[in-house]
Design an enzyme around this catalytic site. Structure first.
Site, short mmCIF file in Angstrom:
data_model
loop_
_atom_site.label_atom_id
_atom_site.label_comp_id
_atom_site.label_asym_id
_atom_site.label_seq_id
_atom_site.Cartn_x
_atom_site.Cartn_y
_atom_site.Cartn_z
N HIS A 183 -3.56 -18.16 25.19
CA HIS A 183 -3.41 -18.74 23.85
C HIS A 183 -2.73 -20.11 24.01
O HIS A 183 -1.82 -20.27 24.82
CB HIS A 183 -2.55 -17.82 22.98
CG HIS A 183 -2.12 -18.46 21.71
ND1 HIS A 183 -3.02 -18.99 20.81
CD2 HIS A 183 -0.87 -18.67 21.18
CE1 HIS A 183 -2.36 -19.51 19.80
NE2 HIS A 183 -1.06 -19.33 19.99
N ASN A 188 -2.37 -26.05 18.39
CA ASN A 188 -2.44 -24.59 18.23
C ASN A 188 -3.30 -24.27 17.00
O ASN A 188 -2.88 -24.50 15.87
CB ASN A 188 -1.03 -24.02 18.08
CG ASN A 188 -1.01 -22.50 17.96
OD1 ASN A 188 -2.06 -21.88 17.84
ND2 ASN A 188 0.18 -21.93 18.00
N CYS A 201 -1.42 -15.28 16.22
CA CYS A 201 -2.04 -15.91 17.40
C CYS A 201 -2.65 -14.89 18.36
O CYS A 201 -3.36 -15.27 19.28
CB CYS A 201 -1.03 -16.79 18.11
SG CYS A 201 -0.48 -18.15 17.07
#
Ligand code: COA
Length: 332
Positions: free
Chosen positions: A256, A286, A116
């Site tokens: 994020h 996500n 990520c």
């Protein structure tokens, strides 16, 4: 001659058309919309269902969108860096495949695997090629087809992820716009908490690894949650200190998108107003390396030349960090 910086001069994004809602997930695992919404903030995610399509196809669409919006010729691109954990294949790299499919005739490229934090790392890597004067047009694309590594029998992780891609163009600036200070971190002791057990050289695919469902993302969410908040907050503070700025100088925080509660906690601990924190997790979940460029794409019309942005991320590895970006253009 003025020192060159690497300005973001364009943004593009792509979400595949199919949508997986919380109601859909209720039919697949023992969960419910109320739990997912209150614990994660996610309402739906886009998923790539088309047979024969993969991460590079998401990246291709994001890059095409970027080239169109920024009025850039594919033949002028020097380098494509693709951040991803869901490469089309173990090799060759996905960046190369994207470049070929888009037709970027002179570009070379490579993938960055930092989960990520992949886009954050790649943005800083790309910036170095511009700052050094080596290249004039670098594309950084974050693309992930998370549905290819999500276990739809594991209710604690399958609710979190979606598919998507986002891309930015980096070009030299003599006015100081673009990627400024950065704090990039890694701690390999985080491996047990977020990883894929098989499929690499340690445990090559076998009937046993497949039967044990080892080809999916494994996560111990609670531990990751705490480390994510801490890592994003501390690295942001460090960047601000390096740049001699306070949160009041920052126009936007671009976090994020892993869990809305992580984003809320980061904003709270930085004492930063949520109105200036980019959030789109409710729509996309996500998307790993794609979350940050997809935020920039969604908020592009609200960004003004000179705005100071903090991009911050945390992911598997563990990897994390923050970077300061001075926005280079007014809304199109
Ligand atoms: N639906 C309903 N109940 C669920 C559930 C689901 N989808 N998933 C877990 N639960 C249950 C658990 O079994 C547990 O039940 P119990 O109390 O009876 O044991 C309860 O809900 C609480 O589980 P817990 O794991 O403590 O929840 P949480 O608040 O920590 O939320 C995550 C779980 C995964 C959403 C959260 O930890 C998280 O987002 N972590 C970080 C993830 C992340 O950032 N990953 C990417 C890294 S960039």
């Amino acid at each position: 001659m003025a020192r060159l910086t690497a300005a973001i001069t364009g943004v593009g994004g792509y979400l595949p058309p199919d949508i997986l809602t919380n109601a859909d997930l209720e039919k697949m695992v023992d969960t419910n919309d109320e739990w997912i919404t209150s614990r994660t903030g996610i309402q739906e995610r886009h998923i790539l269902k088309e047979e024969g399509k993969a991460t590079s196809d998401l990246g291709v669409e994001a890059v095409k969108d970027l080239l169109k919006k920024s009025n850039t010729s594919k033949d002028d691109i020097d380098l494509i860096i693709c951040a991803t954990v869901t490469a089309d294949r173990v090799f060759p790299d996905t960046a190369n495949n994207i470049s070929y499919k888009v037709g970027c005739s002179k570009a070379f490229g490579f993938d960055v695997n930092a989960a990520c934090s992949g886009f954050l790392y790649s943005l800083n890597i790309g910036a170095k090629f511009i700052e050094s004067g080596t290249y004039q047009k670098v594309i950084v694309v974050g693309a992930d087809m998370m549905t290819s590594i999500v276990d739809y029998q594991d209710r604690t992780t399958c609710i979190l992820f979606g598919d998507g891609a986002g891309a930015v163009l980096l070009e030299p600036s003599e006015e100081g716009f673009g990627i400024k200070n950065a704090v990039l971190k890694a701690d390999g002791s985080g491996l047990p908490f977020l990883h894929m057990k098989a499929g690499g050289s340690l445990r090559p695919p076998s009937i046993e690894t497949i039967q044990n469902r080892e080809h999916y993302a494994y996560q111990e969410g609670k531990h990751v949650f705490k480390r994510a908040v801490n890592g994003m907050v501390e690295s942001t503070k460090e960047v601000l200190k390096q740049a001699n700025l306070s949160t009041e100088d920052i126009s936007w925080v671009v976090p994020h998108q892993a869990n809305k509660r992580i984003i809320d906690s980061v904003a709270h601990m930085l004492d930063f107003p949520m109105e200036r924190v980019m959030v789109n997790i409710h729509k996309y979940g996500n998307t790993t390396a794609a979350t940050i460029p997809l935020c920039l794409n969604d908020y592009e019309n609200q960004l003004k030349k000179g705005d100071k942005l903090i991009i911050t991320a945390f992911g598997g590895g563990f990897t994390w960090g923050s970077t300061l970006v001075e926005w280079a253009y007014d809304p199109l």
